[in-house]
Design a protein around this motif. Structure first.
Motif, PDB file in Angstrom:
ATOM      1  N   ALA A 264       0.847  -1.202   0.000  1.00  0.00           N
ATOM      2  CA  ALA A 264       0.000   0.000   0.000  1.00  0.00           C
ATOM      3  C   ALA A 264       0.879   1.248   0.000  1.00  0.00           C
ATOM      4  CB  ALA A 264      -0.908  -0.005   1.222  1.00  0.00           C
ATOM      5  N   GLU A 265       2.024   1.137   0.642  1.00  0.00           N
ATOM      6  CA  GLU A 265       2.934   2.273   0.712  1.00  0.00           C
ATOM      7  C   GLU A 265       3.408   2.698  -0.684  1.00  0.00           C
ATOM      8  OE1 GLU A 265       6.281   1.377   3.159  1.00  0.00           O
ATOM      9  OE2 GLU A 265       6.952   3.473   3.245  1.00  0.00           O
ATOM     10  N   THR A 266       3.764   1.692  -1.514  1.00  0.00           N
ATOM     11  CA  THR A 266       4.199   2.006  -2.880  1.00  0.00           C
ATOM     12  C   THR A 266       3.068   2.661  -3.669  1.00  0.00           C
ATOM     13  OG1 THR A 266       5.774   0.186  -2.882  1.00  0.00           O
ATOM     14  CG2 THR A 266       5.092   1.000  -5.020  1.00  0.00           C
ATOM     15  N   ASN A 268       0.579   4.380  -2.563  1.00  0.00           N
ATOM     16  CA  ASN A 268       0.400   5.757  -2.089  1.00  0.00           C
ATOM     17  C   ASN A 268       1.451   6.694  -2.663  1.00  0.00           C
ATOM     18  OD1 ASN A 268      -1.853   5.257  -0.589  1.00  0.00           O
ATOM     19  ND2 ASN A 268      -0.717   4.790   1.282  1.00  0.00           N
ATOM     20  N   THR A 269       2.693   6.204  -2.708  1.00  0.00           N
ATOM     21  CA  THR A 269       3.767   7.034  -3.274  1.00  0.00           C
ATOM     22  C   THR A 269       3.473   7.362  -4.737  1.00  0.00           C
ATOM     23  OG1 THR A 269       5.355   5.988  -1.797  1.00  0.00           O
ATOM     24  CG2 THR A 269       6.254   7.163  -3.678  1.00  0.00           C
ATOM     25  N   TRP A 271       0.584   7.543  -6.251  1.00  0.00           N
ATOM     26  CA  TRP A 271      -0.510   8.529  -6.378  1.00  0.00           C
ATOM     27  C   TRP A 271      -0.046   9.919  -5.960  1.00  0.00           C
ATOM     28  CZ3 TRP A 271      -3.240   6.929  -9.875  1.00  0.00           C
ATOM     29  CH2 TRP A 271      -3.931   5.722  -9.889  1.00  0.00           C
ATOM     30  N   GLN A 272       0.863   9.966  -4.981  1.00  0.00           N
ATOM     31  CA  GLN A 272       1.406  11.279  -4.592  1.00  0.00           C
ATOM     32  C   GLN A 272       2.194  11.891  -5.734  1.00  0.00           C
ATOM     33  OE1 GLN A 272       3.708  10.968  -0.982  1.00  0.00           O
ATOM     34  NE2 GLN A 272       1.820  10.595   0.183  1.00  0.00           N
ATOM     35  N   ASP A 275      -0.246  13.062  -8.339  1.00  0.00           N
ATOM     36  CA  ASP A 275      -0.952  14.268  -7.919  1.00  0.00           C
ATOM     37  C   ASP A 275      -0.063  15.504  -7.951  1.00  0.00           C
ATOM     38  OD1 ASP A 275      -3.586  14.130  -7.577  1.00  0.00           O
ATOM     39  OD2 ASP A 275      -3.582  13.847  -5.407  1.00  0.00           O
ATOM     40  N   ARG A 460      -6.614   7.715 -12.701  1.00  0.00           N
ATOM     41  CA  ARG A 460      -6.602   8.281 -11.347  1.00  0.00           C
ATOM     42  C   ARG A 460      -8.048   8.528 -10.889  1.00  0.00           C
ATOM     43  NH1 ARG A 460      -5.455   8.815  -6.395  1.00  0.00           N
ATOM     44  NH2 ARG A 460      -5.165  10.863  -5.479  1.00  0.00           N
ATOM     45  N   THR A 467     -12.618   3.627  -5.095  1.00  0.00           N
ATOM     46  CA  THR A 467     -12.353   3.608  -3.656  1.00  0.00           C
ATOM     47  C   THR A 467     -13.549   4.167  -2.879  1.00  0.00           C
ATOM     48  OG1 THR A 467     -10.046   4.002  -4.194  1.00  0.00           O
ATOM     49  CG2 THR A 467     -10.669   4.314  -1.903  1.00  0.00           C
ATOM     50  N   THR A 574       9.067   2.742  -2.690  1.00  0.00           N
ATOM     51  CA  THR A 574       8.226   3.502  -1.757  1.00  0.00           C
ATOM     52  C   THR A 574       8.667   4.965  -1.681  1.00  0.00           C
ATOM     53  OG1 THR A 574       9.605   2.988   0.172  1.00  0.00           O
ATOM     54  CG2 THR A 574       7.845   1.427  -0.344  1.00  0.00           C
TER      55      THR A 574
END
Ligand SMILES: [Zn+2]
Length: 602
Positions: A264-266, A268-269, A271-272, A275, A460, A467, A574
Motif C-alpha cells: 500500500a505504501e508504494t 500511495n507514493t 498517487w502522490q 498528484d 486516477r 475507492t 516507496t
C-alpha cells in the motif's frame, strides 16, 4: 508481401474450434485434475520427508494442468477473436471455464495442505533442489491457504460465484449490448450508434463539434438505463465484499494489492507523485484546447486527435511496420529484435483488417509449445505500429521466461504491462523521430500523450471513484444519483477542475468496473506504465542494458514488486525518486509539444 497478415493456429490445435486434438486435451486435463485431487487427499508430509518426491510430483502435475488450460485457452480465445460470429466458441469457453474452476479448487486444496505442513518440514521442502526454484511461489500459496475456509465452503463459494460475481460481470455485457445512442452520422443524417461506435467517436472523431454534440447524447443513453447498471455494479461489488468478509477482511484493497505483490505504501507514493506532477499535463490540455479553438478542453477532447494542416501521417505497409519494429527494438536489444522477427516469420500474429474480428488487441502465450499469439487489426497508422510493438513486448516477456517452471511465469498484472509499454515506448519515440514535418511531429506526440493522460488523470479518477464507491457500498446500496456524484467529483479532482465538461456516467460506460477478476482494474496500469518509464529512462542512461532487463523480467513472478525493483534496479519504490525519473520523460515530450505549437496559438 513478406509476412502474412494471418496467424497460424493449426500448430496449437489442428482442425479449428471442433478440433479432435483439443477435445482430447480437455478430457485429459479433466482426468488429470481429478487424479491430482486424489493424490492430494493421500499425501502426508511426514512420510514424504526428507526428499518430498511425492510432493514434487504433485506440484509438477498442478503446473502441467495449468499449462494445458493455458494452451487450450489461448486457442479458444484466438478462434473467437478472429471470428466473433463463430457459434461453436461459446460452448468451448464454458467448458474451459468449468475446467478452470475445478483446477482452482484443486489448487486451493493444495494451498491448504501446505498450511498443515509444520514450519520445519516446509523449510526442508523448500530447500530441495527441484523445489527451490519455486520456493517463493510455494510460500505465497501457503500464505493464501491460511485464509481459505474449509474445502466444502470454498467449493460452494466458487459454485455460487458462477451465478454471482461472474454472472453480474457477464450480465453487464448483455446490458451494454442493448445501449444505443440516437445521434446523427457525419453528414448530419439521423442514425443510431451502438455503445462501441459512440465511444469510438466520442474520443476519436476528428471534428471537435461532433464530439461536443455527442457527449450529451452519450450521457443520456446511460442515464436511460442507469438503474440497471447501478443494480449490476452494486451486486457485483456486494458479492465481492461478502466474499472478502468471509475470508476475514474488510479492506477491499488488500486482495488487489496482494494479487499485484505490491505494498500500500508504494501505491500511495505513486498517487502522490501523480498528484504532485499533473499540472504540466493540465497545461498540455489547455494548449490542446487552444489548438482546437477553445479555452478549456472538454472530457471528449482529452484523447482527441489533432488534425493540423500538413500532418498527413506516414502510412505503413505491414512489412514496413515489421521492419521498423525489428530495427528499433534492435537498437535496445538484439534479443528483442530476434523475438519480433520470429513472431512475424512463424505467423504468431493476426493483423488483417476485415469484418467479423473482435475489437482491440492482446497477446497470450501458448505454454506447452513455447509460442505466443498476438491479435490486433492493422490499418497502417503509426498508432497500429505502436500497438504491434506493445503486444510484441508482451511476447518478449513470455519468451524470456519460457524455460522457467509454470508457477515462476505467473506474473501479476502490474508487471505484465512493463515489457509491453517498454516495447511501445521504443517504437513511439522512433515514430516521432522519423516525422518529416513539425505538424507530423505534433500529431505523433499528441497520440503518445494518450498514455500519460490516461494514467495520471483518467485512471486516477477511476481509482478515486472506485475507492469511494466501495467505502459507501460497505454501508448501503448506492443509488445512480450517488454514483454520478461520486464519479463527477472524482473526475474533477483528478483533472484539477480544468475541464469544461465531464462524463458522470463513466461508472456505467466503463467495462473495467464490471470485471469480476481481478478487482480494481485500474492502478496496475498506472504502476506498469510508470515502472516501464523508469526502466526506459535507465536503459537510455546505461549502454549495455539487455542482460539486466532480461534478468528483471525473469524475476517478475519470483518476489514482491518492491524486492524486484531493489534487486534489479537498485531503487526503493516507496520513495518518489524512481517514479520521478519516468515523469521527467513525459515532461520532455510536453515541452517539445509546447515548443512546436507555440507559434500556432498566438
Ligand atoms: Zn498490454
Amino acid at each position: 508481401m513478406k509476412y502474412s497478415l494471418n496467424w497460424d493456429l493449426d500448430s496449437l490445435f489442428s482442425g479449428g474450434i471442433n478440433s479432435a486434438q483439443l477435445k482430447t486435451k480437455l478430457a485429459q486435463t479433466k482426468t488429470a485434475i481429478a487424479a491430482l485431487g486424489d493424490l492430494l487427499d493421500r499425501w502426508d508430509a511426514a512420510s514424504d520427508a526428507p526428499q518430498y518426491q511425492q510432493f514434487l510430483k504433485l506440484i509438477t502435475q498442478l503446473q502441467a494442468i495449468n499449462n494445458a488450460i493455458g494452451q487450450a485457452g489461448i486457442f479458444i480465445t484466438a478462434v473467437g477473436s478472429a471470428d466473433v460470429n463463430n457459434p461453436d466458441v461459446a460452448p468451448m469457453e464454458a467448458q474451459l471455464r468449468d475446467l478452470g474452476t475445478q483446477a482452482d479448487n484443486v489448487s486451493g486444496k493444495l494451498k491448504k495442505v501446505l498450511v498443515q505442513v509444520p514450519d520445519v518440514n516446509f523449510a526442508e521442502m523448500l530447500a530441495q533442489p527441484d523445489l527451490k526454484p519455486i520456493a517463493f511461489n510455494l510460500k505465497e500459496m501457503r500464505e493464501d491457504g491460511k485464509e481459505l475456509l474449509d474445502d466444502k465452503t470454498e467449493a460452494l463459494i466458487s459454485r455460487l460465484n458462477l451465478d454471482g460475481k461472474a454472472a453480474w460481470s457477464s450480465h453487464y455485457d448483455s446490458l451494454v449490448a442493448t445501449v444505443t445512442v440516437p445521434f446523427h452520422d457525419a453528414d448530419g443524417n439521423p442514425a443510431t450508434l451502438s455503445a462501441g461506435q459512440a465511444d469510438n467517436n466520442l474520443l476519436g472523431n476528428a471534428d471537435p463539434q461532433y464530439r461536443a454534440d455527442l457527449l450529451p447524447a452519450w450521457e443520456q443513453a446511460w442515464t436511460d438505463k442507469e438503474q440497471l447498471f447501478a443494480d449490476t455494479l452494486n451486486h457485483l461489488a456486494g458479492f465481492r465484499l461478502t466474499e472478502y468478509a468471509a475470508h476475514g477482511t474488510t479492506d477491499f484493497l488488500r486482495e488487489p494489492l496482494k494479487d499485484n505483490r505490491l505494498s500500500a505504501e508504494t501505491l500511495n507514493t505513486i498517487w502522490q507523485v501523480v498528484d504532485n506532477n499533473k499540472q504540466f499535463l493540465l497545461d498540455y490540455l489547455d494548449r490542446k484546447a487552444a489548438l482546437l479553438g477553445k479555452k478549456h478542453a472538454g472530457w471528449q477532447d482529452v484523447e482527441a486527435p489533432l488534425n493540423l494542416p500538413g500532418s498527413q501521417l506516414h502510412h505503413f505497409t505491414y512489412d514496413e511496420a515489421a521492419a521498423f519494429i525489428i530495427k528499433h527494438y534492435g537498437e535496445f536489444s538484439p534479443k528483442m529484435a530476434a523475438l519480433a522477427q520470429q513472431a512475424f516469420e512463424n505467423r504468431w500474429i493476426e493483423a488483417e483488417d476485415r469484418a467479423g474480428k473482435a475489437p482491440g488487441g492482446w497477446m497470450e502465450s501458448a505454454p506447452e509449445t513455447n509460442e505466443s499469439r498476438i491479435f490486433m487489426t492493422f490499418t497502417g497508422s503509426p498508432n497500429d505500429v505502436s500497438t504491434l510493438a506493445h503486444e510484441l513486448g508482451h511476447a518478449f516477456h513470455s519468451s524470456v521466461m519460457e524455460d522457467l517452471p509454470q508457477l515462476r511465469q505467473d506474473y501479476a498484472m502490474n508487471v505484465a504491462e512493463t515489457a509491453s509499454t517498454f516495447g511501445e515506448l521504443i517504437v513511439a519515440d522512433a515514430n516521432v523521430k522519423a516525422a518529416k514535418t513539425d505538424a507530423e511531429k505534433i500529431t505523433l506526440i499528441n497520440a503518445k500523450m494518450d498514455n500519460p493522460l490516461a494514467m495520471f488523470l483518467n485512471i486516477r479518477a477511476r481509482f478515486l471513484f472506485e475507492t469511494h464507491f466501495y467505502q459507501l457500498r460497505q454501508k448501503k446500496l448506492v443509488t445512480p444519483a450517488e454514483l454520478n456524484e461520486l464519479m463527477l467529483n472524482a473526475q474533477k479532482e483528478a483533472f484539477g477542475h480544468d475541464l469544461s465538461t465531464y462524463s458522470p456516467h463513466l461508472w456505467a460506460s466503463k467495462l473495467h468496473f464490471y470485471i469480476d477478476e481481478p478487482a480494481f482494474y485500474n492502478f496496475p496500469y498506472v504502476f506498469g506504465y510508470l515502472f516501464s518509464l523508469g526502466i526506459y529512462a535507465k536503459a537510455q542512461q546505461e549502454g549495455d542494458f539487455e542482460d539486466s532487463y532480461i534478468a528483471l523480467l525473469r524475476d517478475t513472478a519470483n518476489m514482491s514488486t518492491e524486492e524486484l525493483a531493489q534487486k534489479h534496479l537498485g531503487v526503493d519504490l516507496t520513495k518518489p525518486d524512481f517514479w520521478l525519473a519516468g515523469v521527467k520523460l513525459i515532461k520532455q515530450d510536453v515541452a517539445e509539444f509546447m515548443r512546436l505549437t507555440d507559434s500556432l496559438v498566438k
